[in-house]
Design a protein around this motif. Structure first.
Motif, PDB file in Angstrom:
ATOM      1  N   UNK A  41       0.859  -1.472   0.504  1.00 13.08           N
ATOM      2  CA  UNK A  41       0.031  -0.069   0.018  1.00 13.08           C
ATOM      3  C   UNK A  41       0.993   1.580   0.591  1.00 13.08           C
ATOM      4  N   UNK A  42       0.418   2.578  -0.723  1.00 16.91           N
ATOM      5  CA  UNK A  42       0.884   3.675  -0.957  1.00 16.91           C
ATOM      6  C   UNK A  42       2.706   3.791  -1.580  1.00 16.91           C
ATOM      7  N   UNK A  43       3.271   2.359  -1.912  1.00 21.33           N
ATOM      8  CA  UNK A  43       4.147   2.164  -3.012  1.00 21.33           C
ATOM      9  C   UNK A  43       4.278   1.471  -4.528  1.00 21.33           C
ATOM     10  N   UNK A  44       5.213   1.766  -4.966  1.00 21.23           N
ATOM     11  CA  UNK A  44       5.340   1.010  -6.009  1.00 21.23           C
ATOM     12  C   UNK A  44       5.820  -0.347  -6.295  1.00 21.23           C
ATOM     13  N   UNK A  45       5.159  -1.199  -7.423  1.00 25.14           N
ATOM     14  CA  UNK A  45       5.361  -2.314  -7.869  1.00 25.14           C
ATOM     15  C   UNK A  45       6.675  -1.790  -8.014  1.00 25.14           C
ATOM     16  N   UNK A  46       7.564  -3.852  -7.236  1.00 21.29           N
ATOM     17  CA  UNK A  46       8.610  -3.646  -7.934  1.00 21.29           C
ATOM     18  C   UNK A  46       9.388  -5.143  -7.357  1.00 21.29           C
ATOM     19  N   UNK A  47      10.574  -5.296  -8.205  1.00 20.29           N
ATOM     20  CA  UNK A  47      10.259  -6.996  -8.402  1.00 20.29           C
ATOM     21  C   UNK A  47      10.997  -7.473  -6.999  1.00 20.29           C
ATOM     22  N   UNK A  48      10.677  -9.146  -7.476  1.00 17.60           N
ATOM     23  CA  UNK A  48      11.111  -9.963  -6.250  1.00 17.60           C
ATOM     24  C   UNK A  48      11.590 -10.695  -6.677  1.00 17.60           C
ATOM     25  N   UNK A  49      11.846 -11.630  -7.818  1.00 21.02           N
ATOM     26  CA  UNK A  49      12.324 -12.621  -7.758  1.00 21.02           C
ATOM     27  C   UNK A  49      11.996 -13.272  -9.641  1.00 21.02           C
ATOM     28  N   UNK A  50      12.509 -13.255 -10.821  1.00 17.17           N
ATOM     29  CA  UNK A  50      12.396 -13.583 -12.337  1.00 17.17           C
ATOM     30  C   UNK A  50      13.097 -15.105 -12.588  1.00 17.17           C
ATOM     31  N   UNK A  51      12.291 -15.437 -13.209  1.00 20.84           N
ATOM     32  CA  UNK A  51      13.421 -17.079 -13.702  1.00 20.84           C
ATOM     33  C   UNK A  51      13.421 -17.519 -15.634  1.00 20.84           C
ATOM     34  N   UNK A  52      14.720 -17.508 -15.933  1.00 21.11           N
ATOM     35  CA  UNK A  52      13.915 -17.353 -17.586  1.00 21.11           C
ATOM     36  C   UNK A  52      14.020 -19.000 -18.030  1.00 21.11           C
ATOM     37  N   UNK A  53      13.578 -19.022 -19.206  1.00 18.73           N
ATOM     38  CA  UNK A  53      13.280 -20.532 -19.501  1.00 18.73           C
ATOM     39  C   UNK A  53      14.557 -21.357 -19.196  1.00 18.73           C
ATOM     40  N   UNK A  54      15.448 -20.933 -19.438  1.00 12.32           N
ATOM     41  CA  UNK A  54      16.870 -22.114 -19.261  1.00 12.32           C
ATOM     42  C   UNK A  54      16.801 -22.020 -17.289  1.00 12.32           C
ATOM     43  N   UNK A  55      16.628 -21.677 -16.794  1.00  3.66           N
ATOM     44  CA  UNK A  55      16.067 -21.518 -15.634  1.00  3.66           C
ATOM     45  C   UNK A  55      17.429 -20.629 -15.230  1.00  3.66           C
ATOM     46  N   UNK A  56      18.103 -19.117 -15.188  1.00  4.30           N
ATOM     47  CA  UNK A  56      18.651 -18.062 -14.641  1.00  4.30           C
ATOM     48  C   UNK A  56      17.813 -17.400 -13.621  1.00  4.30           C
ATOM     49  N   UNK A  57      18.009 -17.412 -12.920  1.00  2.00           N
ATOM     50  CA  UNK A  57      17.568 -16.575 -11.071  1.00  2.00           C
ATOM     51  C   UNK A  57      17.294 -15.481 -11.088  1.00  2.00           C
ATOM     52  N   UNK A  58      17.100 -14.225 -10.943  1.00  2.34           N
ATOM     53  CA  UNK A  58      17.452 -13.124 -10.124  1.00  2.34           C
ATOM     54  C   UNK A  58      16.596 -12.543  -8.993  1.00  2.34           C
TER      55      UNK A  58
END
Length: 120
Positions: A41-58
């Motif tokens: 609430x009251x904050x911008x949307x932020x990235x938590x985690x991502x994963x590519x089709x090759x399995x690389x995570x961030x």
């Protein structure tokens, strides 16, 4: 043409765990990457985690070591296992996918969001 449906949110005590799941359906030719974002609430949307089709995570620095993202390309699903949850993790969590849609090219899609509340 494409839908992302999330599940698994809820109320949990600090230090607890939750597992979020997201399933994609529709005219999906292939998925480049999937991920999770959150908006408090009251904050911008932020990235938590991502994963590519090759399995690389961030991961966002704030969740490293506590959250784990995994995906299944054959089922067009992505999961976020959250542990050692803190009150500041409270937010609406959104699934996202960057994918190739049959006949339309590459597009980004978002789920409807699922509420995660960390409170005693």
């Amino acid at each position: 043409q494409v839908q992302l449906v999330e599940s698994g949110g809820g109320l949990v005590q600090p230090g607890g765990s939750l597992r979020l799941s997201c399933a994609g359906s529709g005219s999906i030719s292939s998925i480049t990457d999937m991920g999770w974002h959150r908006q408090a609430p009251g904050k911008q949307r932020e990235l938590v985690a991502t994963i590519t089709s090759s399995g690389r995570t961030n991961y966002a620095d704030s969740v490293k070591g506590r959250f784990t993202i995994s995906g299944d390309n054959t089922k067009n699903t992505v999961t976020l296992q959250m542990s050692s949850l803190k009150p500041e993790d409270t937010a609406v969590y959104y699934c996202s996918a960057y994918l190739l849609v049959t006949g339309l090219g590459y597009k980004t899609y978002w789920g409807q969001g699922t509420q995660v509340t960390v409170s005693s």
